[in-house]
Design an enzyme around this catalytic site. Structure first.
Site, short mmCIF file in Angstrom:
data_model
loop_
_atom_site.label_atom_id
_atom_site.label_comp_id
_atom_site.label_asym_id
_atom_site.label_seq_id
_atom_site.Cartn_x
_atom_site.Cartn_y
_atom_site.Cartn_z
N GLU A 176 -57.06 52.40 -87.86
CA GLU A 176 -58.58 52.53 -88.04
C GLU A 176 -58.89 53.58 -88.80
OE1 GLU A 176 -60.62 52.46 -84.28
OE2 GLU A 176 -59.13 51.21 -83.40
N CYS A 290 -54.04 51.36 -79.47
CA CYS A 290 -52.85 50.73 -79.92
C CYS A 290 -51.50 51.46 -79.51
CB CYS A 290 -52.55 50.68 -81.54
SG CYS A 290 -54.08 49.68 -82.10
C1 UGA Z 1 -51.90 53.02 -85.07
C2 UGA Z 1 -50.68 53.05 -86.05
O1 UGA Z 1 -50.87 54.14 -86.93
C3 UGA Z 1 -51.20 52.00 -87.12
O2 UGA Z 1 -50.02 52.14 -88.07
C4 UGA Z 1 -51.09 50.58 -86.22
O3 UGA Z 1 -51.27 49.55 -87.23
C5 UGA Z 1 -52.22 50.76 -85.48
O4 UGA Z 1 -51.90 51.88 -84.53
C6 UGA Z 1 -52.05 49.20 -84.52
O5 UGA Z 1 -51.19 49.18 -83.73
O6 UGA Z 1 -53.13 48.63 -84.86
P1 UGA Z 1 -54.60 53.85 -84.86
O7 UGA Z 1 -54.46 53.45 -83.72
O8 UGA Z 1 -55.67 53.63 -85.97
O9 UGA Z 1 -53.01 53.26 -85.77
O10 UGA Z 1 -54.34 55.41 -85.03
P2 UGA Z 1 -53.54 56.44 -85.64
O11 UGA Z 1 -54.09 57.10 -87.05
O12 UGA Z 1 -52.32 56.29 -85.59
O13 UGA Z 1 -53.75 57.58 -84.44
C7 UGA Z 1 -53.08 57.45 -83.47
C8 UGA Z 1 -53.15 58.90 -82.14
O14 UGA Z 1 -52.43 59.68 -82.62
C9 UGA Z 1 -54.77 59.53 -82.46
O15 UGA Z 1 -55.17 59.93 -81.24
C10 UGA Z 1 -54.27 60.83 -83.26
O16 UGA Z 1 -55.19 61.58 -83.12
C11 UGA Z 1 -52.92 60.81 -82.88
N1 UGA Z 1 -51.95 61.48 -83.91
C12 UGA Z 1 -51.79 61.09 -84.85
C13 UGA Z 1 -51.57 63.01 -83.28
O17 UGA Z 1 -51.73 63.51 -82.36
N2 UGA Z 1 -50.77 63.59 -84.15
C14 UGA Z 1 -50.41 63.08 -85.46
O18 UGA Z 1 -49.76 63.62 -86.06
C15 UGA Z 1 -51.06 62.00 -85.90
#
Ligand code: UGA
Length: 473
Positions: A176, A290
């Site tokens: 997203e 997700c």
């Molecule tokens: C995630 C995956 O990154 C995508 O590759 C996947 O396609 C998608 O789920 C899905 O299954 O459709 P998304 O949910 O958009 O994407 O969000 P992310 O950017 O992955 O972040 C997820 C969570 O992890 C957030 O709460 C973010 O703050 C947290 N996060 C991310 C951390 O706490 N630390 C990090 O280093 C990175």
């Protein structure tokens, strides 16, 4: 290439005159809605379908039912040029499409951690009996391994007589807030089909992505594989990303106990290319629609398949993740000199400002948001919690009506005993500590995602605490 009897030749922005299958996207949420607009942009004729009339009406009027950067322009442009349309009529879908992408949600079931496939079942069983000519049904939704074979069984059961209808699989990897780029310029494409006919049609349905890459002198890696592997790539990737985040969060805990700084630790670790810098941000853990549910669904599927032992670590990943939220609330109590008894932190009488409600920046999505959950927990601990978020206020208010919501950042922080930055929005990163200090009751800041510069805050007389980053005045 696609079979010769495809009924339509769309005018393509990529290769004018190329024969392209007509595509439908079933379920126009953040996944299907983004795909539909992007594939129209890539030159395909596209029909988006949803049972939700409100969504279809909005898209048809060129508006978005959710926020996604850059998507509105693509929707409007392709509605105008006639390549994109939306409908709630399944007969229209059956009539129009050669390739039908299933993009419906697969949330956790109410009674277990397994994925709920009822939307997928409803979608396939409503479409298939209506099909009057050959068609390929492609799974894009995130599903438990084994689903493609089950969908083929559903098709065989509901297909009208002698029409050729096959299933294929091609998982998506959209993030997203970057979803448009992820569809137009994916970091890989994974395809699985069972016959040459299906494989050709599947490749034709993704050809626009490879043509755009060729124009831009880029390569998109293509992995052609079997159903089980294609299904697993998605959940395994999400589980791996979750593991990385929980790993660094576990290290943050060690840093807290030893005076280390987890941001410096992650930076130093990431220079090893085998580790890399991405997804090593420690803080209040991961959320969203997700990662959390996919992690639970993979563990549940592992147990069903008799691999519960191998998947056991996934529940540790989840426990570490949820533990970050508890940790943030305890830290808040510590900073305000409140007790952290066995019944939980005692926050009665405190005015706490929470900056950030969405699960990450640049979205209005609050599903399983760690920020909003921490705000809820603080409120449950007795604090008066005031929330401000640049985009997520409307959704947050519906989900957590007991919290207070400020109209702007200034009124949110005025009179606060503690300010918590829980979603790392750009605008919070550039807050002015001295100016903010004049508005609050106490200069205390909890940096839930380690997105601030501690020194700036300490220099301006603030008590600063990060997560695994122990600087404090
Ligand atoms: C995630 C995956 O990154 C995508 O590759 C996947 O396609 C998608 O789920 C899905 O299954 O459709 P998304 O949910 O958009 O994407 O969000 P992310 O950017 O992955 O972040 C997820 C969570 O992890 C957030 O709460 C973010 O703050 C947290 N996060 C991310 C951390 O706490 N630390 C990090 O280093 C990175």
């Amino acid at each position: 290439m696609c079979s010769a009897n495809l009924p339509h030749e769309a005018e393509s922005i990529i290769t004018s005159g190329a024969v392209r299958p007509r595509l439908t996207f079933l379920g126009v949420g953040p996944l299907g809605g983004t795909y539909a607009a992007c594939y129209a942009e890539l030159g395909y004729e596209v029909l988006g379908y949803d049972v939700d009339e409100g969504r279809v009406e909005k898209f048809s009027a060129g508006e978005l039912p959710f926020h996604e950067r850059g998507l509105g322009e693509l929707v409007r442009k392709n509605l105008d040029n006639g390549r994109l349309r939306f409908t709630t009529d399944i007969d229209d879908v059956a009539e129009f499409g050669d390739v039908h992408f299933v993009c419906v949600g697969t949330p956790s079931r109410r009674d277990s951690d397994s994925a709920d496939l009822s939307y997928m079942e409803a979608c396939v069983t409503s479409l298939v009996p209506k099909l009057k000519r050959e068609a390929l049904i492609v799974g894009k939704s995130t599903v438990p391994v084994g689903t493609a074979a089950w969908v083929q069984q559903l098709i065989d059961k509901h297909a009208p007589g002698d029409v050729r209808i096959e299933v294929a699989w091609s998982p998506e990897f959209l993030q997203e807030a970057n979803a448009v780029q992820d569809v137009l310029r994916p970091n890989r494409v994974v395809l699985a089909a069972q016959t040459e006919w299906a494989q050709d049609l599947l490749e034709a349905a993704h050809k626009g992505v490879f043509e755009l890459a060729a124009q831009e002198d880029r390569e998109v890696p293509l992995v052609v594989t079997d159903f089980a592997t294609a299904e697993l790539v998605k959940v395994a990737s999400n589980a791996f990303l979750s593991t990385k985040i929980s790993f660094i969060n576990a290290m943050a805990d060690l840093c807290d106990r030893t005076g280390g700084d987890v941001t410096a630790l992650a930076r130093a670790m990431g220079f090893d290319e085998r580790i890399g810098h991405k997804f090593l941000r420690a803080g209040i853990g991961f959320g969203g629609g997700c990662l959390p549910k996919d992690l639970r669904a993979l563990a549940a599927r592992g147990r069903e398949l008799g691999a519960g032992e191998s998947m056991r670590f996934l529940s540790e990943i989840e426990d570490i993740n949820i533990g970050r939220r508890t940790r943030a609330v305890r830290l808040a109590a510590e900073m305000a000199d409140r007790s952290n008894g066995p019944a939980g932190p005692e926050l009665g009488g405190l005015n706490i400002t929470v900056l950030g409600a969405t699960f990450k920046p640049d979205t209005d999505d609050i599903r399983d948001s760690p920020a909003l959950d921490v705000a809820r927990r603080m409120s449950a601990g007795g604090a008066t919690v005031t929330v401000y978020d640049p985009m997520g206020m409307e959704n947050a208010r519906v989900a957590q009506p007991q919290l207070k919501y400020a109209q702007d950042l200034r009124s949110a922080v005025t009179g606060a005993d503690l300010v918590c930055v829980l979603t790392p929005w750009e605008e919070f990163r550039h807050l002015e500590p001295a100016a903010l200090g004049d508005l609050v009751a106490h200069r205390r800041i909890l940096d839930g995602m380690n997105s601030l510069d501690p020194q700036l805050w300490v220099n301006a007389g603030w008590q600063y605490r990060g997560m695994g980053r122990n600087a404090s005045a």
